[in-house]
Every structure is written in C-alpha cells, then in structure tokens.
Design a protein around this motif. Sequence first.
Motif, mmCIF file in Angstrom:
data_model
loop_
_atom_site.group_PDB
_atom_site.id
_atom_site.type_symbol
_atom_site.label_atom_id
_atom_site.label_comp_id
_atom_site.label_asym_id
_atom_site.label_seq_id
_atom_site.Cartn_x
_atom_site.Cartn_y
_atom_site.Cartn_z
ATOM 1 N N ASP A 259 37.681 53.480 8.654
ATOM 2 C CA ASP A 259 36.825 54.253 9.557
ATOM 3 C C ASP A 259 37.568 55.459 10.106
ATOM 4 O OD1 ASP A 259 34.970 52.256 9.183
ATOM 5 O OD2 ASP A 259 35.440 51.218 11.068
ATOM 6 N N THR A 260 36.809 56.525 10.350
ATOM 7 C CA THR A 260 37.328 57.686 11.074
ATOM 8 C C THR A 260 36.494 57.857 12.331
ATOM 9 O OG1 THR A 260 38.072 58.797 9.052
ATOM 10 C CG2 THR A 260 37.759 60.172 11.001
ATOM 11 N N TRP A 261 37.163 57.907 13.489
ATOM 12 C CA TRP A 261 36.485 57.932 14.781
ATOM 13 C C TRP A 261 36.769 59.222 15.551
ATOM 14 C CZ3 TRP A 261 33.286 53.971 16.291
ATOM 15 C CH2 TRP A 261 33.395 52.765 15.599
ATOM 16 N N LEU A 262 35.781 59.665 16.280
ATOM 17 C CA LEU A 262 35.972 60.689 17.299
ATOM 18 C C LEU A 262 36.050 59.967 18.640
ATOM 19 C CD1 LEU A 262 35.963 63.699 18.250
ATOM 20 C CD2 LEU A 262 33.485 63.444 18.534
ATOM 21 N N MET A 263 37.107 60.236 19.422
ATOM 22 C CA MET A 263 37.275 59.585 20.717
ATOM 23 C C MET A 263 37.510 60.637 21.801
ATOM 24 S SD MET A 263 39.713 56.326 19.791
ATOM 25 C CE MET A 263 39.340 55.230 18.432
ATOM 26 N N TYR A 264 36.984 60.361 22.976
ATOM 27 C CA TYR A 264 37.163 61.292 24.096
ATOM 28 C C TYR A 264 36.855 60.583 25.401
ATOM 29 C CZ TYR A 264 32.068 61.543 23.482
ATOM 30 O OH TYR A 264 30.741 61.225 23.333
ATOM 31 N N ARG A 265 37.386 61.153 26.481
ATOM 32 C CA ARG A 265 37.112 60.610 27.807
ATOM 33 C C ARG A 265 35.738 61.071 28.291
ATOM 34 N NH1 ARG A 265 41.148 58.061 30.149
ATOM 35 N NH2 ARG A 265 43.265 58.351 29.341
ATOM 36 N N THR A 266 35.055 60.183 28.984
ATOM 37 C CA THR A 266 33.698 60.471 29.439
ATOM 38 C C THR A 266 33.645 61.716 30.320
ATOM 39 O OG1 THR A 266 33.244 58.087 29.412
ATOM 40 C CG2 THR A 266 31.672 59.488 30.576
ATOM 41 N N ASP A 267 34.681 61.916 31.175
ATOM 42 C CA ASP A 267 34.623 63.048 32.102
ATOM 43 C C ASP A 267 34.766 64.395 31.401
ATOM 44 O OD1 ASP A 267 37.185 62.218 31.491
ATOM 45 O OD2 ASP A 267 38.052 62.830 33.388
ATOM 46 N N PHE A 268 35.282 64.412 30.158
ATOM 47 C CA PHE A 268 35.416 65.682 29.442
ATOM 48 C C PHE A 268 34.088 66.182 28.876
ATOM 49 C CE2 PHE A 268 40.183 64.975 28.474
ATOM 50 C CZ PHE A 268 40.530 65.712 29.591
ATOM 51 N N ILE A 269 33.076 65.323 28.822
ATOM 52 C CA ILE A 269 31.792 65.724 28.258
ATOM 53 C C ILE A 269 31.122 66.783 29.122
ATOM 54 C CG2 ILE A 269 30.361 64.014 29.433
ATOM 55 C CD1 ILE A 269 30.038 65.022 25.750
ATOM 56 N N GLN A 270 31.552 66.921 30.377
ATOM 57 C CA GLN A 270 30.972 67.934 31.266
ATOM 58 C C GLN A 270 31.428 69.342 30.892
ATOM 59 O OE1 GLN A 270 32.581 67.823 35.311
ATOM 60 N NE2 GLN A 270 34.371 66.721 34.536
ATOM 61 N N LEU A 271 32.479 69.449 30.068
ATOM 62 C CA LEU A 271 32.967 70.763 29.658
ATOM 63 C C LEU A 271 32.097 71.292 28.520
ATOM 64 C CD1 LEU A 271 36.813 70.037 29.633
ATOM 65 C CD2 LEU A 271 35.467 71.123 31.458
ATOM 66 N N ASN A 272 31.624 72.529 28.664
ATOM 67 C CA ASN A 272 30.749 73.120 27.657
ATOM 68 C C ASN A 272 31.366 73.092 26.266
ATOM 69 O OD1 ASN A 272 28.913 73.755 29.695
ATOM 70 N ND2 ASN A 272 29.776 75.796 30.016
ATOM 71 N N ILE A 273 32.661 73.414 26.188
ATOM 72 C CA ILE A 273 33.323 73.520 24.892
ATOM 73 C C ILE A 273 33.435 72.157 24.209
ATOM 74 C CG2 ILE A 273 35.692 73.269 25.784
ATOM 75 C CD1 ILE A 273 36.513 75.491 23.823
ATOM 76 N N VAL A 274 33.651 71.107 25.006
ATOM 77 C CA VAL A 274 33.753 69.748 24.453
ATOM 78 C C VAL A 274 32.389 69.257 24.001
ATOM 79 C CG1 VAL A 274 34.319 67.348 24.973
ATOM 80 C CG2 VAL A 274 35.809 69.185 25.791
ATOM 81 N N LYS A 275 31.378 69.454 24.828
ATOM 82 C CA LYS A 275 30.019 69.022 24.470
ATOM 83 C C LYS A 275 29.544 69.737 23.211
ATOM 84 C CE LYS A 275 25.403 68.251 26.341
ATOM 85 N NZ LYS A 275 24.746 68.631 25.082
ATOM 86 N N ALA A 276 29.836 71.035 23.101
ATOM 87 C CA ALA A 276 29.412 71.793 21.932
ATOM 88 C C ALA A 276 30.068 71.255 20.662
ATOM 89 C CB ALA A 276 29.751 73.272 22.109
ATOM 90 N N PHE A 277 31.351 70.894 20.749
ATOM 91 C CA PHE A 277 32.047 70.394 19.559
ATOM 92 C C PHE A 277 31.550 69.008 19.171
ATOM 93 C CE2 PHE A 277 35.756 68.701 17.199
ATOM 94 C CZ PHE A 277 35.833 69.685 16.226
ATOM 95 N N ILE A 278 31.275 68.165 20.146
ATOM 96 C CA ILE A 278 30.735 66.835 19.846
ATOM 97 C C ILE A 278 29.364 66.958 19.187
ATOM 98 C CG2 ILE A 278 29.873 64.690 20.859
ATOM 99 C CD1 ILE A 278 32.064 65.023 23.011
ATOM 100 N N ASP A 279 28.502 67.802 19.746
ATOM 101 C CA ASP A 279 27.176 68.020 19.149
ATOM 102 C C ASP A 279 27.308 68.566 17.729
ATOM 103 O OD1 ASP A 279 26.020 67.170 21.485
ATOM 104 O OD2 ASP A 279 25.586 69.176 22.249
ATOM 105 N N PHE A 280 28.262 69.441 17.519
ATOM 106 C CA PHE A 280 28.511 70.012 16.189
ATOM 107 C C PHE A 280 28.911 68.923 15.194
ATOM 108 C CE2 PHE A 280 31.974 71.470 13.369
ATOM 109 C CZ PHE A 280 31.266 72.354 12.555
#
Length: 289
Positions: A259-280
Amino acid sequence: MDQKDWQILNAIAEEKSLTKAAEKLFITQPALSYRLKQLEESFQTKLFFRTKKGIEFTSEGEFLVDYAKDRIKEYLTLKDEIFNIGNEVRGTLRIGVSSNFAQYKLPALLKKFSTSYPNIQFKVQTGWSTEIMNLLNQSQIHLGILRGDYDWEGEKLLLTKEQLYIISKNEISLEELPQLPFIYYKTDNSLKRLISRWWNDHFSQSPLTAMEVDRQETSKEMVKNDLGFSVVPEICLTPSDDLYTEGLTYKNGEPVLRDTWLMYRTDFIQLNIVKAFIDFLIKQQTVKI
C-alpha cells in the motif's frame, strides 16, 4: 540568537557532525564553528563536546537545541498562517515522500499541481518510509507519502495498491528460486517483512543471497546483467527494462500487495495549500497514480 542559529543547532543535532551540518546548510565548517563559539561566549557556557561517535551537546546545549527546534516550528507555523490569509493557494508545501514514489511518481504530480497553482513552492524530503514517519511525528512536514502500513494518529488516505514482482534476465520458475542467486537490496522494514512473508509461505530454506546492494535500482542493474534475481515493487518496473517479471502471490492465490498512503495531521487541513494538494491527489485516484 536568530533564525540562522536555530538552523545551525538543529542541523548539528540531526547530523551529529560539524562537517555534515555545514554541508547541509551550505556553509563552510570554519564559519559554523565560529558561530558556535560566538554562541558559547554569548551564553558563557560550553554547548557541545566531541566524542568518537561525533558531536554531543552538554545539558545547556540540549536546552538550546530544544529552544531552537521550538522557534523553527513557530516560524513555520507563522509563515503558514500568513500565507493562508485569504482564499489564494500560495506558500510552501512541505512534503515527505518515500524514495521510490519520489523517483517514479512525484515529479509528474508536482508538475501538474504547480501548473494549476503557480504561486506555490515545494520543500520535498525523501527517504525510507520510517524516516518520513519521523518527520510526520515531529510536524516537520505538512504531508507524508509512505509505503507500507504504519500506525498513525492523524488522517490516512490510501493512494495505491501495487503488486510485488520477481525480476530476472531470463524466464525462471518458482521452484528454482532457492537454488538461484538472490540479489538483496537495503530497504525499509515494511518491505522486508512483506518479501519475507511471501518467501516463507513458499519455501522452508533461506534464499541464496549472492549480493547485498544499497538500492533497488542497483539490484535491477545486476539483474539486467544476468547476475541473479530480485524482488521489487511494480512501481519501479518499466517496459524498457527488458526483464522477465512475474507477479508474486501467496499459496492461496492472493497477490502480494504493498500500500501507498497519504498521511497528514488533521489541523493542517485548514491550510489552503494542504487542502488543495489533498483534493488534487484524490482526483488523481481516478487515474492510476
């Protein structure tokens, strides 16, 4: 103390070597040593000492290193928050990526993402997945792309599943493997365990290890020269390799998958740049990453 001092102390703590820390910071060792001497004079105390294993900090030095690390985190958080004002996606995206994914998949993904969002920069750190996990735990990166299964307190998104393959110069049969030279390469523990589990499911004896090399790409080159066989993830195989490949399965017919996973802290999702990359990345799942 200023930002350069924080970076110097942090680099020495990580590298345990003045030479390696200087190389990491792109400064000369004499310049780094001079700055350390100035810090010692400023605080009127000894901050570090040399051992056979490298540089170690005194109690006062360790206190100062912890202070420097806290200041670096605060500074990065401040930059994130400033760049996050408004709706524009801008700033620096800090990513930690496993080496294989970074080599074979990441460049095209970053190129495509930056085309949509031109006002961003990337700070990419690559290494084994265990190293990326450490960066995540220390909040040094916004996002981590890791291969294998790891316990993580934050958010996880499954990006891909890929099969492991035997590779050899010429066609070989499964029954032959214990008698053939096996080319072993250094890798993280999760992949080692996966390969060992498959091997032990089929064979009672250990593989005939002929070589131990540093990287998967080195093992591929050895295989191309007919020096043995190896086991690699699908991600590093290309048609131009001109090798015999066979997907691994357990005795019950189940494919051996990683498996290949994307992992991140929940509080970083509030950053526009992080949310944009996750959506991408989520959109990319409709096309095999």
